[in-house]
Structures are given as C-alpha cells and as structure tokens.
Design an enzyme around this catalytic site. Structure first.
Site, PDB file in Angstrom:
ATOM      1  CB  SER A   1      -5.662  -2.135   3.458  1.00 23.37           C
ATOM      2  OG  SER A   1      -5.913  -3.191   2.548  1.00 23.37           O
TER       3      SER A   1
ATOM      4  CE1 TYR B   1      -0.492  -1.319   1.058  1.00 27.94           C
ATOM      5  CE2 TYR B   1      -2.105  -3.097   1.102  1.00 27.94           C
ATOM      6  CZ  TYR B   1      -1.814  -1.758   0.989  1.00 27.94           C
ATOM      7  OH  TYR B   1      -2.824  -0.843   0.818  1.00 27.94           O
TER       8      TYR B   1
HETATM    9  P1  NDP Z   1      -1.312   5.692  -5.436  1.00 24.60           P
HETATM   10  O1  NDP Z   1      -0.136   4.863  -5.702  1.00 24.60           O
HETATM   11  O2  NDP Z   1      -2.291   5.984  -6.516  1.00 24.60           O
HETATM   12  O3  NDP Z   1      -0.849   7.097  -4.811  1.00 24.60           O
HETATM   13  C1  NDP Z   1       0.041   7.088  -3.730  1.00 24.60           C
HETATM   14  C2  NDP Z   1       0.184   8.492  -3.172  1.00 24.60           C
HETATM   15  O4  NDP Z   1       1.082   8.438  -2.067  1.00 24.60           O
HETATM   16  C3  NDP Z   1       0.761   9.454  -4.175  1.00 24.60           C
HETATM   17  O5  NDP Z   1       0.175  10.718  -3.979  1.00 24.60           O
HETATM   18  C4  NDP Z   1       2.238   9.486  -3.805  1.00 24.60           C
HETATM   19  O6  NDP Z   1       2.843  10.729  -4.056  1.00 24.60           O
HETATM   20  C5  NDP Z   1       2.209   9.251  -2.307  1.00 24.60           C
HETATM   21  N1  NDP Z   1       3.429   8.571  -1.878  1.00 24.60           N
HETATM   22  C6  NDP Z   1       3.729   7.247  -2.030  1.00 24.60           C
HETATM   23  N2  NDP Z   1       4.951   6.997  -1.552  1.00 24.60           N
HETATM   24  C7  NDP Z   1       5.448   8.174  -1.100  1.00 24.60           C
HETATM   25  C8  NDP Z   1       6.671   8.547  -0.498  1.00 24.60           C
HETATM   26  N3  NDP Z   1       7.644   7.662  -0.268  1.00 24.60           N
HETATM   27  N4  NDP Z   1       6.835   9.848  -0.172  1.00 24.60           N
HETATM   28  C9  NDP Z   1       5.865  10.743  -0.409  1.00 24.60           C
HETATM   29  N5  NDP Z   1       4.689  10.443  -0.974  1.00 24.60           N
HETATM   30  C10 NDP Z   1       4.480   9.183  -1.310  1.00 24.60           C
HETATM   31  O7  NDP Z   1      -2.038   5.006  -4.187  1.00 24.60           O
HETATM   32  P2  NDP Z   1      -3.575   4.930  -3.778  1.00 24.60           P
HETATM   33  O8  NDP Z   1      -4.210   6.230  -3.976  1.00 24.60           O
HETATM   34  O9  NDP Z   1      -4.158   3.730  -4.387  1.00 24.60           O
HETATM   35  O10 NDP Z   1      -3.416   4.625  -2.223  1.00 24.60           O
HETATM   36  C11 NDP Z   1      -3.624   5.584  -1.212  1.00 24.60           C
HETATM   37  C12 NDP Z   1      -3.727   4.872   0.130  1.00 24.60           C
HETATM   38  O11 NDP Z   1      -4.810   3.946   0.070  1.00 24.60           O
HETATM   39  C13 NDP Z   1      -2.487   4.052   0.478  1.00 24.60           C
HETATM   40  O12 NDP Z   1      -2.233   4.157   1.854  1.00 24.60           O
HETATM   41  C14 NDP Z   1      -2.894   2.644   0.114  1.00 24.60           C
HETATM   42  O13 NDP Z   1      -2.178   1.683   0.831  1.00 24.60           O
HETATM   43  C15 NDP Z   1      -4.365   2.665   0.479  1.00 24.60           C
HETATM   44  N6  NDP Z   1      -5.150   1.629  -0.181  1.00 24.60           N
HETATM   45  C16 NDP Z   1      -5.281   1.596  -1.547  1.00 24.60           C
HETATM   46  C17 NDP Z   1      -6.038   0.621  -2.153  1.00 24.60           C
HETATM   47  C18 NDP Z   1      -6.222   0.542  -3.633  1.00 24.60           C
HETATM   48  O14 NDP Z   1      -6.799  -0.442  -4.117  1.00 24.60           O
HETATM   49  N7  NDP Z   1      -5.782   1.510  -4.421  1.00 24.60           N
HETATM   50  C19 NDP Z   1      -6.705  -0.406  -1.357  1.00 24.60           C
HETATM   51  C20 NDP Z   1      -6.532  -0.282   0.061  1.00 24.60           C
HETATM   52  C21 NDP Z   1      -5.771   0.713   0.607  1.00 24.60           C
HETATM   53  P3  NDP Z   1       3.920  10.996  -5.237  1.00 24.60           P
HETATM   54  O15 NDP Z   1       3.517  10.219  -6.437  1.00 24.60           O
HETATM   55  O16 NDP Z   1       3.849  12.471  -5.422  1.00 24.60           O
HETATM   56  O17 NDP Z   1       5.230  10.565  -4.697  1.00 24.60           O
END
Ligand code: NDP
Length: 254
Positions: free
Chosen positions: A147, A160
C-alpha cells in the site's frame, strides 16, 4: 504466444476488487488461475465464469484467511481443485492480495481489530509462502499487495499501515532467500482504488473527489491499473527485478 501460457497462478482474494482484476488479467495472459476467496462465493464464481467465457482457464478455491491453519486449508482446497482440473498441484505465480482494512487512528484502534489485521494481512501471506514453497516452481513469482500507506503517513488507519509495512519487510527477506531458485519476490503498492474496501470513504461526490486528488492524475485507481503492473511482475520481462516496492499509486506519494 501469450506471456503466461502454460503457467499457473494463485491469486488470494480473487473474488472481488483488485484481486479480481489481477485474476482476469493473468488469465488473459494465458495463465490457469486459481481464484481464491473467503466468503464471497457468488463473486468468485463470477470471476471464474468471466475468465472462462473469454476462453481462459480458472477455478475457484475457498479458504478463510486469518485463522490458525488457514494456509494448510487453502492448499488442501488448491490441491483438490487442481486434481479435478487434471493438473499437478503446482503453480508459478503467487499473488498475496487478500486483505482487510480499517483500524482507525492511534486513539481508536483496538487490540482485537489489530490482531485481526495482522492475522489476515501478515500472518496469512507468510504461511501461504511457507506452505506454498514446495508447490511453487523454480523461476516463479511472488507478488505481495502492499500500500501507499507504507511510504506516505496514513494515521487514519495506523494498524493497517503497519501490517503493510510488514508485507514490505516480508518481500525484502523472501527476495534474498528465494533468489537461488530463480524466484522473484516484489511488492505492488496501490493508492486508493475503487473497490468495496473504501466504498464508505467515497459516498459523496466531495469525498470521492478528495480521494481522486491523492493521485497526480486526479482520479481514483481502477483494479486494472494495479493488475497491469502485477502482470508485468508475473511475466518473464521482470526477471531482473526482485525485492522491490513497486509504486502503483498514480503518483500519490510524489
Ligand atoms: P476488497 O475488500 O475489495 O476485496 C478483498 C478480497 O480479499 C476479497 O476477495 C475477499 O474475499 C478477500 N479476503 C478478505 N479477507 C479475507 C479473509 N479473512 N479470508 C479470505 N479472503 C479474504 O479489497 P481490495 O480489492 O480493495 O484490496 C485488495 C488488496 O489491495 C488488499 O491487500 C488491500 O489492502 C490492498 N490495497 C487496497 C487499496 C484500495 O484502495 N482498495 C489501496 C491499497 C492497498 P471474500 O470476499 O470472498 O471473503
């Protein structure tokens, strides 16, 4: 041929958001993609169907991350899924993308919330690599989603930001260790990207404009902005890059 023809990729959190964008792009580049999800089964199925309907190969695998034994459970599902697909339970590309946000400021963060952030964002990727090493082929790729918050102060979500700092440190150490196997390990750092993760932060036009203004391009990132960078790091073209923090923030920390 396509750059990832014959390769297999495992994308955690491929059901939604950035992970879905990464899964779609790696599949378009020719990889067989294991789309991992936790609870969003319908979304994972949709990712897989989207890939298949455009001629790609994908399967969904479920495992809750952030609980003890998560890595073993994920690979049990992976091994079974690959078996059904008729291919060995091996892969070339691991994308540690699944993550959770939140925590609040130093005055707000709780021990419970912090432990959960560490379990999902830090412990899970570490043990996914540990358990994955015997399935990850030599010459492979590990790409960890970090991030902007590790290079630009983000006190709004201190816990975070700390977990993403640990992801950067994991990346550095692994890159040194796995070089002998020709495996590269890099971190890709998004800025604000339009996903469910920050939906609450851009509910009003004013709030959305404020998030857009973090980028020098004055827009919120899209999953494909990140996926295209991940695709480069997954490809042979990036073979001489390892241990790096690759900024994919649209200039957020300039
Ligand atoms: P979303 O919340 O849109 O999606 C998160 C994904 O991670 C989903 O597919 C979810 O699966 C999975 N997930 C979350 N927690 C669990 C868990 N406990 N067990 C299994 N699967 C899990 O997140 P983003 O796409 O926005 O983020 C993706 C990555 O990018 C993350 O690491 C985030 O920190 C990073 N990021 C995002 C930013 C942003 O602005 N969006 C900025 C900087 C970094 P399901 O729903 O099926 O459980």
């Amino acid at each position: 041929g396509r750059p990832l023809e014959g390769k297999t990729a495992l994308v955690t959190g491929g059901s939604r958001g950035i992970g879905r964008g990464i899964a779609l792009r790696l599949a378009a580049d020719g990889a067989l993609v294991a789309v991992h999800y936790g609870s969003s089964e319908a979304a994972a199925r949709e990712t897989v169907e989207t890939i298949r309907s455009s001629g790609g190969q994908a399967l969904a695998i479920r495992a809750e991350l952030g609980v003890v034994g998560d890595a073993a459970a994920l690979y049990a599902a992976f091994d079974a899924g690959m078996g059904e697909f008729g291919v060995p339970p091996e892969f070339d590309i691991l994308v540690n993308n699944a993550g959770v946000s939140g925590s609040g400021r130093i005055t707000e963060v709780t021990e419970e919330v912090f432990d959960r952030l560490v379990a999902v964002n830090v412990r899970a990727p570490l043990f996914l690599v540990q358990h994955g090493l015997k399935r990850l082929r030599d010459g492979g790729r590990i790409i960890n989603i970090s991030s902007a918050a590790t290079r630009r102060a983000f006190p709004e979500s201190i816990g975070y930001a700390m977990t993403k700092g640990a992801v950067d440190t994991l990346t550095l150490a692994l890159a040194r260790q796995l070089g002998e196997r020709g495996i590269t390990v890099n971190a890709v750092a998004p800025g604000f990207v339009e996903t469910d993760m920050n939906a609450r932060r851009r509910q009003t036009p004013e709030a959305a404009a404020a998030l857009a203004a973090y980028s020098v391009f004055n827009r919120i990132g899209r999953p494909d902005d990140i996926a295209d960078v991940v695709a480069f790091l997954a490809s042979d073209d990036s073979r001489w890059i390892t241990g790096q923090y690759v900024d994919a923030t649209g200039g957020t920390i300039l």
